[in-house]
Design a protein around this motif. Structure first.
Motif, PDB file in Angstrom:
ATOM      1  N   ILE A 322       0.897  -1.107   0.151  1.00 17.10           N
ATOM      2  CA  ILE A 322      -0.226   0.003   0.256  1.00 17.10           C
ATOM      3  C   ILE A 322       0.760   1.474   0.220  1.00 17.10           C
ATOM      4  O   ILE A 322       0.606   1.934  -0.601  1.00 17.10           O
ATOM      5  N   VAL A 323       1.908   1.427   0.879  1.00 18.21           N
ATOM      6  CA  VAL A 323       2.878   2.159   0.938  1.00 18.21           C
ATOM      7  C   VAL A 323       3.552   2.710  -0.520  1.00 18.21           C
ATOM      8  O   VAL A 323       3.403   4.049  -0.787  1.00 18.21           O
ATOM      9  N   GLU A 324       4.081   1.603  -0.925  1.00 19.58           N
ATOM     10  CA  GLU A 324       4.675   1.817  -2.275  1.00 19.58           C
ATOM     11  C   GLU A 324       3.870   2.039  -3.596  1.00 19.58           C
ATOM     12  O   GLU A 324       4.542   2.515  -4.008  1.00 19.58           O
ATOM     13  N   LYS A 325       2.815   1.166  -3.866  1.00 15.63           N
ATOM     14  CA  LYS A 325       2.774   1.508  -4.848  1.00 15.63           C
ATOM     15  C   LYS A 325       0.961   1.992  -5.173  1.00 15.63           C
ATOM     16  O   LYS A 325       0.661   2.553  -6.002  1.00 15.63           O
ATOM     17  N   VAL A 326       0.209   2.012  -4.327  1.00 14.76           N
ATOM     18  CA  VAL A 326      -0.345   2.795  -3.096  1.00 14.76           C
ATOM     19  C   VAL A 326      -0.516   4.391  -2.591  1.00 14.76           C
ATOM     20  O   VAL A 326      -0.653   5.835  -3.483  1.00 14.76           O
ATOM     21  N   GLY A 327       0.188   4.739  -2.224  1.00 14.39           N
ATOM     22  CA  GLY A 327       0.467   5.966  -1.135  1.00 14.39           C
ATOM     23  C   GLY A 327      -0.352   5.999  -0.044  1.00 14.39           C
ATOM     24  O   GLY A 327      -1.912   6.457  -0.334  1.00 14.39           O
ATOM     25  N   ALA A 328       0.010   6.042   1.615  1.00 13.84           N
ATOM     26  CA  ALA A 328      -1.019   5.536   2.252  1.00 13.84           C
ATOM     27  C   ALA A 328      -0.546   7.598   3.089  1.00 13.84           C
ATOM     28  O   ALA A 328       0.363   8.127   3.068  1.00 13.84           O
ATOM     29  N   ASP A 329      -2.023   7.824   3.349  1.00 17.41           N
ATOM     30  CA  ASP A 329      -1.674   9.119   4.208  1.00 17.41           C
ATOM     31  C   ASP A 329      -1.175   8.715   5.307  1.00 17.41           C
ATOM     32  O   ASP A 329      -0.907  10.174   5.539  1.00 17.41           O
ATOM     33  N   SER A 330      -1.286   7.992   5.466  1.00 21.17           N
ATOM     34  CA  SER A 330      -1.131   7.567   7.628  1.00 21.17           C
ATOM     35  C   SER A 330      -0.761   6.431   7.919  1.00 21.17           C
ATOM     36  O   SER A 330      -0.326   5.502   6.911  1.00 21.17           O
ATOM     37  N   ILE A 331       1.062   6.113   8.324  1.00 13.05           N
ATOM     38  CA  ILE A 331       1.498   4.847   8.719  1.00 13.05           C
ATOM     39  C   ILE A 331       1.270   5.869   9.501  1.00 13.05           C
ATOM     40  O   ILE A 331       2.492   5.757  10.419  1.00 13.05           O
ATOM     41  N   LEU A 332       1.469   3.637  10.684  1.00 15.64           N
ATOM     42  CA  LEU A 332       0.900   4.528  11.811  1.00 15.64           C
ATOM     43  C   LEU A 332       1.256   2.263  12.653  1.00 15.64           C
ATOM     44  O   LEU A 332       1.163   1.622  12.537  1.00 15.64           O
TER      45      LEU A 332
END
Length: 346
Positions: A322-332
Protein backbone atom coordinates in the motif's frame (compact mmCIF):
# COMPACT_ATOMS: atom_id res chain seq x y z
CA UNK A 1 21.82 -19.53 1.30
CA UNK A 2 21.29 -21.64 4.41
CA UNK A 3 18.17 -23.74 4.75
CA UNK A 4 15.38 -22.61 7.08
CA UNK A 5 15.66 -24.96 10.06
CA UNK A 6 12.37 -26.23 11.51
CA UNK A 7 11.46 -28.04 14.74
CA UNK A 8 8.27 -30.12 14.40
CA UNK A 9 6.24 -30.61 17.58
CA UNK A 10 3.27 -32.99 17.67
CA UNK A 11 1.86 -35.63 19.97
CA UNK A 12 1.36 -38.09 17.11
CA UNK A 13 4.40 -39.92 15.71
CA UNK A 14 2.54 -40.36 12.44
CA UNK A 15 1.82 -36.62 12.20
CA UNK A 16 5.43 -35.74 13.09
CA UNK A 17 6.64 -37.90 10.22
CA UNK A 18 4.09 -36.60 7.72
CA UNK A 19 4.82 -32.95 8.51
CA UNK A 20 8.56 -33.58 8.53
CA UNK A 21 8.38 -35.26 5.10
CA UNK A 22 6.43 -32.29 3.70
CA UNK A 23 9.06 -29.88 4.97
CA UNK A 24 12.12 -31.89 3.95
CA UNK A 25 10.78 -32.27 0.40
CA UNK A 26 10.70 -28.48 -0.04
CA UNK A 27 13.65 -26.53 -1.35
CA UNK A 28 15.32 -24.38 1.28
CA UNK A 29 13.73 -26.09 4.30
CA UNK A 30 14.94 -28.81 6.65
CA UNK A 31 13.65 -30.41 9.85
CA UNK A 32 16.36 -30.29 12.54
CA UNK A 33 14.42 -32.47 14.99
CA UNK A 34 10.98 -33.33 16.33
CA UNK A 35 9.34 -33.29 19.76
CA UNK A 36 6.27 -35.07 21.15
CA UNK A 37 5.12 -32.39 23.62
CA UNK A 38 5.73 -28.83 24.74
CA UNK A 39 8.15 -29.73 27.51
CA UNK A 40 10.45 -31.59 25.12
CA UNK A 41 10.03 -28.84 22.54
CA UNK A 42 11.36 -26.15 24.88
CA UNK A 43 14.48 -28.24 25.57
CA UNK A 44 15.05 -28.83 21.85
CA UNK A 45 14.56 -25.16 20.95
CA UNK A 46 17.39 -24.35 23.35
CA UNK A 47 19.47 -27.19 21.91
CA UNK A 48 18.94 -26.64 18.17
CA UNK A 49 17.97 -22.94 17.93
CA UNK A 50 15.54 -23.51 15.01
CA UNK A 51 14.40 -20.71 12.71
CA UNK A 52 10.73 -21.78 12.93
CA UNK A 53 8.70 -24.14 15.14
CA UNK A 54 5.49 -25.92 14.10
CA UNK A 55 3.54 -26.55 17.30
CA UNK A 56 0.53 -28.77 17.90
CA UNK A 57 -2.20 -27.30 20.10
CA UNK A 58 -3.32 -30.47 21.90
CA UNK A 59 -0.53 -32.47 23.57
CA UNK A 60 -0.01 -34.30 26.89
CA UNK A 61 2.50 -33.23 29.58
CA UNK A 62 2.58 -29.65 28.26
CA UNK A 63 0.03 -28.48 25.71
CA UNK A 64 0.75 -26.09 22.85
CA UNK A 65 -0.66 -22.92 24.44
CA UNK A 66 1.31 -23.41 27.66
CA UNK A 67 4.48 -24.12 25.70
CA UNK A 68 3.89 -21.13 23.41
CA UNK A 69 3.64 -18.67 26.30
CA UNK A 70 6.89 -19.99 27.77
CA UNK A 71 8.65 -19.96 24.38
CA UNK A 72 7.68 -16.36 23.63
CA UNK A 73 8.67 -15.25 27.12
CA UNK A 74 12.02 -17.03 27.41
CA UNK A 75 13.29 -18.09 23.96
CA UNK A 76 11.34 -16.17 21.27
CA UNK A 77 11.16 -17.95 17.92
CA UNK A 78 8.56 -17.77 15.13
CA UNK A 79 5.85 -20.38 15.82
CA UNK A 80 3.19 -21.80 13.47
CA UNK A 81 0.34 -23.55 15.29
CA UNK A 82 -1.19 -26.75 13.89
CA UNK A 83 -4.86 -26.92 14.75
CA UNK A 84 -7.82 -29.25 14.34
CA UNK A 85 -10.94 -27.94 12.60
CA UNK A 86 -13.10 -28.28 15.74
CA UNK A 87 -14.67 -25.30 17.48
CA UNK A 88 -12.30 -25.86 20.42
CA UNK A 89 -9.37 -26.04 18.02
CA UNK A 90 -10.40 -22.77 16.37
CA UNK A 91 -10.76 -21.00 19.72
CA UNK A 92 -7.34 -22.22 20.87
CA UNK A 93 -5.78 -21.15 17.58
CA UNK A 94 -7.08 -17.57 17.85
CA UNK A 95 -5.81 -17.46 21.43
CA UNK A 96 -2.38 -18.75 20.35
CA UNK A 97 -1.91 -15.89 17.88
CA UNK A 98 -2.72 -13.43 20.65
CA UNK A 99 -0.01 -15.17 22.71
CA UNK A 100 2.55 -14.60 19.95
CA UNK A 101 2.25 -17.34 17.32
CA UNK A 102 2.95 -15.97 13.84
CA UNK A 103 0.38 -18.06 11.98
CA UNK A 104 -1.55 -21.33 12.00
CA UNK A 105 -2.43 -24.20 9.71
CA UNK A 106 -5.29 -26.67 9.86
CA UNK A 107 -3.97 -30.19 10.32
CA UNK A 108 -4.13 -32.50 7.32
CA UNK A 109 -6.67 -35.27 7.92
CA UNK A 110 -4.41 -38.14 6.90
CA UNK A 111 -2.02 -39.58 4.29
CA UNK A 112 -4.78 -40.07 1.70
CA UNK A 113 -6.21 -36.60 2.13
CA UNK A 114 -7.22 -35.26 -1.27
CA UNK A 115 -5.80 -31.82 -0.48
CA UNK A 116 -2.46 -33.02 0.88
CA UNK A 117 -0.52 -31.19 -1.84
CA UNK A 118 -2.35 -27.94 -1.05
CA UNK A 119 -1.59 -28.41 2.64
CA UNK A 120 2.09 -28.94 1.85
CA UNK A 121 2.22 -25.83 -0.35
CA UNK A 122 0.54 -23.73 2.34
CA UNK A 123 2.80 -25.12 5.08
CA UNK A 124 5.97 -24.36 3.12
CA UNK A 125 4.76 -20.86 2.26
CA UNK A 126 3.91 -20.11 5.88
CA UNK A 127 7.22 -21.43 7.20
CA UNK A 128 9.13 -19.23 4.76
CA UNK A 129 7.07 -16.19 5.77
CA UNK A 130 7.40 -16.99 9.48
CA UNK A 131 11.18 -17.13 9.20
CA UNK A 132 11.08 -13.42 8.28
CA UNK A 133 8.46 -12.41 10.86
CA UNK A 134 8.86 -9.60 13.35
CA UNK A 135 8.21 -11.39 16.67
CA UNK A 136 9.93 -8.95 19.00
CA UNK A 137 7.85 -6.61 21.09
CA UNK A 138 7.57 -3.06 19.88
CA UNK A 139 8.61 -0.58 22.56
CA UNK A 140 5.94 2.07 22.99
CA UNK A 141 8.52 4.73 23.84
CA UNK A 142 10.54 4.14 20.66
CA UNK A 143 11.17 7.17 18.49
CA UNK A 144 9.77 6.29 15.08
CA UNK A 145 9.41 8.33 11.91
CA UNK A 146 5.75 8.23 10.93
CA UNK A 147 3.60 9.73 8.21
CA UNK A 148 0.25 11.27 9.07
CA UNK A 149 -1.48 13.73 6.76
CA UNK A 150 -4.60 15.82 7.37
CA UNK A 151 -7.71 14.53 5.56
CA UNK A 152 -10.04 16.59 3.41
CA UNK A 153 -13.35 14.83 4.00
CA UNK A 154 -16.44 16.00 2.11
CA UNK A 155 -19.32 14.10 3.71
CA UNK A 156 -20.99 13.54 7.07
CA UNK A 157 -20.98 9.72 6.96
CA UNK A 158 -18.02 7.33 7.15
CA UNK A 159 -17.28 3.74 6.19
CA UNK A 160 -14.22 2.04 7.68
CA UNK A 161 -12.70 -1.07 6.07
CA UNK A 162 -9.81 -3.18 7.32
CA UNK A 163 -7.67 -5.72 5.47
CA UNK A 164 -5.32 -8.01 7.41
CA UNK A 165 -3.66 -11.41 7.16
CA UNK A 166 -0.74 -13.03 9.01
CA UNK A 167 -0.67 -11.85 12.62
CA UNK A 168 -4.12 -10.34 12.20
CA UNK A 169 -6.00 -11.56 15.31
CA UNK A 170 -3.54 -9.88 17.65
CA UNK A 171 -3.44 -6.70 15.55
CA UNK A 172 -7.24 -6.56 15.42
CA UNK A 173 -7.46 -7.03 19.17
CA UNK A 174 -5.03 -4.17 19.77
CA UNK A 175 -6.97 -1.95 17.38
CA UNK A 176 -10.58 -2.76 18.22
CA UNK A 177 -10.28 -2.75 22.01
CA UNK A 178 -9.48 0.98 21.83
CA UNK A 179 -12.39 1.92 19.56
CA UNK A 180 -15.05 3.76 21.62
CA UNK A 181 -18.56 2.36 22.07
CA UNK A 182 -20.22 5.22 20.19
CA UNK A 183 -17.97 4.92 17.15
CA UNK A 184 -19.94 6.72 14.39
CA UNK A 185 -19.29 4.36 11.46
CA UNK A 186 -19.61 0.70 10.48
CA UNK A 187 -16.36 -1.26 10.26
CA UNK A 188 -15.86 -4.07 7.71
CA UNK A 189 -13.03 -6.55 8.26
CA UNK A 190 -11.40 -9.04 5.91
CA UNK A 191 -9.01 -11.36 7.75
CA UNK A 192 -7.47 -14.15 5.68
CA UNK A 193 -8.75 -17.19 7.57
CA UNK A 194 -10.64 -20.41 6.73
CA UNK A 195 -14.23 -21.21 7.75
CA UNK A 196 -14.95 -21.80 11.46
CA UNK A 197 -11.96 -19.73 12.53
CA UNK A 198 -13.53 -16.41 11.54
CA UNK A 199 -16.53 -17.09 13.83
CA UNK A 200 -14.17 -17.78 16.75
CA UNK A 201 -12.24 -14.63 15.90
CA UNK A 202 -15.36 -12.45 15.77
CA UNK A 203 -16.68 -13.85 19.05
CA UNK A 204 -13.37 -13.29 20.80
CA UNK A 205 -13.02 -9.73 19.47
CA UNK A 206 -16.57 -8.99 20.54
CA UNK A 207 -15.78 -9.99 24.13
CA UNK A 208 -12.88 -7.55 24.43
CA UNK A 209 -14.31 -4.65 22.38
CA UNK A 210 -16.54 -1.71 23.29
CA UNK A 211 -18.29 -1.98 19.92
CA UNK A 212 -20.23 -5.01 18.66
CA UNK A 213 -18.13 -7.40 16.57
CA UNK A 214 -19.82 -10.20 14.64
CA UNK A 215 -19.27 -12.54 11.72
CA UNK A 216 -21.07 -10.99 8.75
CA UNK A 217 -24.14 -12.54 7.15
CA UNK A 218 -25.49 -11.62 3.73
CA UNK A 219 -28.07 -8.86 3.47
CA UNK A 220 -27.30 -7.11 6.77
CA UNK A 221 -27.95 -3.39 7.05
CA UNK A 222 -24.68 -1.72 8.09
CA UNK A 223 -24.89 -0.01 11.48
CA UNK A 224 -22.63 2.49 13.21
CA UNK A 225 -20.68 1.00 16.12
CA UNK A 226 -20.70 -2.49 14.58
CA UNK A 227 -17.77 -4.39 13.08
CA UNK A 228 -18.47 -7.12 10.51
CA UNK A 229 -15.91 -9.91 9.97
CA UNK A 230 -15.98 -11.64 6.58
CA UNK A 231 -16.68 -15.38 7.01
CA UNK A 232 -13.93 -17.71 5.87
CA UNK A 233 -14.62 -18.92 2.33
CA UNK A 234 -16.81 -15.93 1.40
CA UNK A 235 -16.04 -12.55 -0.12
CA UNK A 236 -17.55 -9.64 1.80
CA UNK A 237 -18.88 -6.84 -0.39
CA UNK A 238 -21.08 -3.80 0.22
CA UNK A 239 -23.94 -2.61 -1.98
CA UNK A 240 -26.22 0.41 -1.87
CA UNK A 241 -29.83 -0.84 -1.90
CA UNK A 242 -32.70 1.64 -1.55
CA UNK A 243 -30.34 4.23 -0.03
CA UNK A 244 -29.11 1.74 2.59
CA UNK A 245 -25.76 -0.03 2.72
CA UNK A 246 -26.01 -3.82 3.00
CA UNK A 247 -23.55 -6.69 3.13
CA UNK A 248 -23.28 -9.17 0.28
CA UNK A 249 -21.53 -12.53 0.71
CA UNK A 250 -20.59 -14.76 -2.19
CA UNK A 251 -18.03 -17.33 -3.27
CA UNK A 252 -17.51 -16.10 -6.83
CA UNK A 253 -14.04 -16.98 -8.04
CA UNK A 254 -11.87 -13.93 -8.67
CA UNK A 255 -8.31 -13.18 -9.69
CA UNK A 256 -7.45 -12.99 -6.01
CA UNK A 257 -5.99 -16.11 -4.41
CA UNK A 258 -7.79 -15.31 -1.16
CA UNK A 259 -11.39 -15.87 -0.13
CA UNK A 260 -12.28 -13.61 1.58
CA UNK A 261 -10.26 -11.03 -0.32
CA UNK A 262 -9.39 -7.49 0.77
CA UNK A 263 -9.41 -6.42 -2.87
CA UNK A 264 -13.02 -7.57 -3.25
CA UNK A 265 -14.12 -5.52 -0.23
CA UNK A 266 -12.23 -2.38 -1.26
CA UNK A 267 -13.42 -2.62 -4.87
CA UNK A 268 -17.06 -2.88 -3.80
CA UNK A 269 -16.66 0.17 -1.57
CA UNK A 270 -15.13 2.12 -4.46
CA UNK A 271 -18.60 2.04 -6.01
CA UNK A 272 -20.29 3.58 -2.95
CA UNK A 273 -20.61 7.35 -3.27
CA UNK A 274 -21.51 10.02 -0.72
CA UNK A 275 -19.36 8.58 2.08
CA UNK A 276 -15.92 9.26 3.50
CA UNK A 277 -13.95 6.03 3.02
CA UNK A 278 -11.20 5.10 5.49
CA UNK A 279 -9.23 1.98 4.59
CA UNK A 280 -6.74 0.31 6.93
CA UNK A 281 -4.22 -2.29 5.78
CA UNK A 282 -2.55 -4.18 8.61
CA UNK A 283 0.02 -6.97 8.93
CA UNK A 284 0.08 -9.71 6.30
CA UNK A 285 2.15 -11.29 3.57
CA UNK A 286 1.53 -10.61 -0.09
CA UNK A 287 -0.30 -7.63 -1.58
CA UNK A 288 -4.02 -8.32 -1.21
CA UNK A 289 -5.76 -4.96 -0.93
CA UNK A 290 -3.47 -3.04 -3.26
CA UNK A 291 -5.69 -3.28 -6.36
CA UNK A 292 -8.78 -2.38 -4.34
CA UNK A 293 -7.04 0.50 -2.58
CA UNK A 294 -6.08 1.96 -5.96
CA UNK A 295 -9.72 1.83 -7.01
CA UNK A 296 -10.80 3.50 -3.76
CA UNK A 297 -8.37 6.34 -4.48
CA UNK A 298 -9.38 6.66 -8.13
CA UNK A 299 -13.17 6.26 -7.89
CA UNK A 300 -14.10 7.93 -4.60
CA UNK A 301 -13.70 11.65 -3.97
CA UNK A 302 -13.29 11.47 -0.17
CA UNK A 303 -10.92 8.79 1.10
CA UNK A 304 -8.03 8.11 3.47
CA UNK A 305 -5.66 5.13 3.57
CA UNK A 306 -3.85 4.00 6.73
CA UNK A 307 -1.03 1.43 6.74
CA UNK A 308 0.45 -0.34 9.74
CA UNK A 309 4.06 0.57 10.44
CA UNK A 310 6.85 -1.90 9.79
CA UNK A 311 7.72 -1.47 13.49
CA UNK A 312 4.66 -3.48 14.59
CA UNK A 313 3.56 -5.50 11.55
CA UNK A 314 4.34 -9.20 12.04
CA UNK A 315 4.73 -9.43 8.27
CA UNK A 316 5.25 -6.13 6.44
CA UNK A 317 3.95 -7.31 3.07
CA UNK A 318 0.44 -5.95 2.62
CA UNK A 319 1.15 -2.59 4.31
CA UNK A 320 4.38 -2.18 2.33
CA UNK A 321 2.51 -2.73 -0.92
CA UNK A 322 0.00 0.00 0.00
CA UNK A 323 2.77 2.42 0.97
CA UNK A 324 4.87 1.81 -2.13
CA UNK A 325 2.25 1.19 -4.83
CA UNK A 326 -0.73 3.29 -3.76
CA UNK A 327 0.48 5.82 -1.23
CA UNK A 328 -0.70 5.74 2.38
CA UNK A 329 -2.07 8.91 3.96
CA UNK A 330 -0.76 7.74 7.32
CA UNK A 331 1.66 5.07 8.54
CA UNK A 332 1.27 4.20 12.21
CA UNK A 333 2.18 1.53 14.78
CA UNK A 334 -0.83 -0.68 15.52
CA UNK A 335 -1.21 0.68 19.07
CA UNK A 336 -1.70 4.22 17.74
CA UNK A 337 -4.16 3.45 14.94
CA UNK A 338 -7.37 3.38 17.03
CA UNK A 339 -6.77 6.87 18.41
CA UNK A 340 -5.98 8.20 14.94
CA UNK A 341 -9.02 6.49 13.43
CA UNK A 342 -11.35 7.83 16.13
CA UNK A 343 -10.07 11.36 15.57
CA UNK A 344 -10.64 11.03 11.83
CA UNK A 345 -14.31 10.11 12.13
CA UNK A 346 -15.04 12.68 14.84
Amino acid sequence: MNNIRVLVVDDSAFMRKMISDMINEADGLEVVDTARNGEVAIKKIKQFNPDVVTLDVEMPVMDGLTALKQIMRDIPVPVIMLSSLTVEGANSTIQSIEFGAVDFLSKPSGPISLDIENVQQELVQKIKAASQANIYKYQLDEKVELKQTTPNFKYQQFIVSIGVSTGGPKALQTLLQDIPKNFPAPILIVQHMPPRFTKSLADRLNRISNITVKEATSGELLKEGFAYVAPGGYHLRVENKNSSLVTVLDQTKTISSHCPSVNELFQSLANISGFNHIGLVLTGMGNDGTIGAKELKEKTDSNYLMAESEKTAVIYGMPRSIVEKVGADSILPIDQMAIALTRLVK
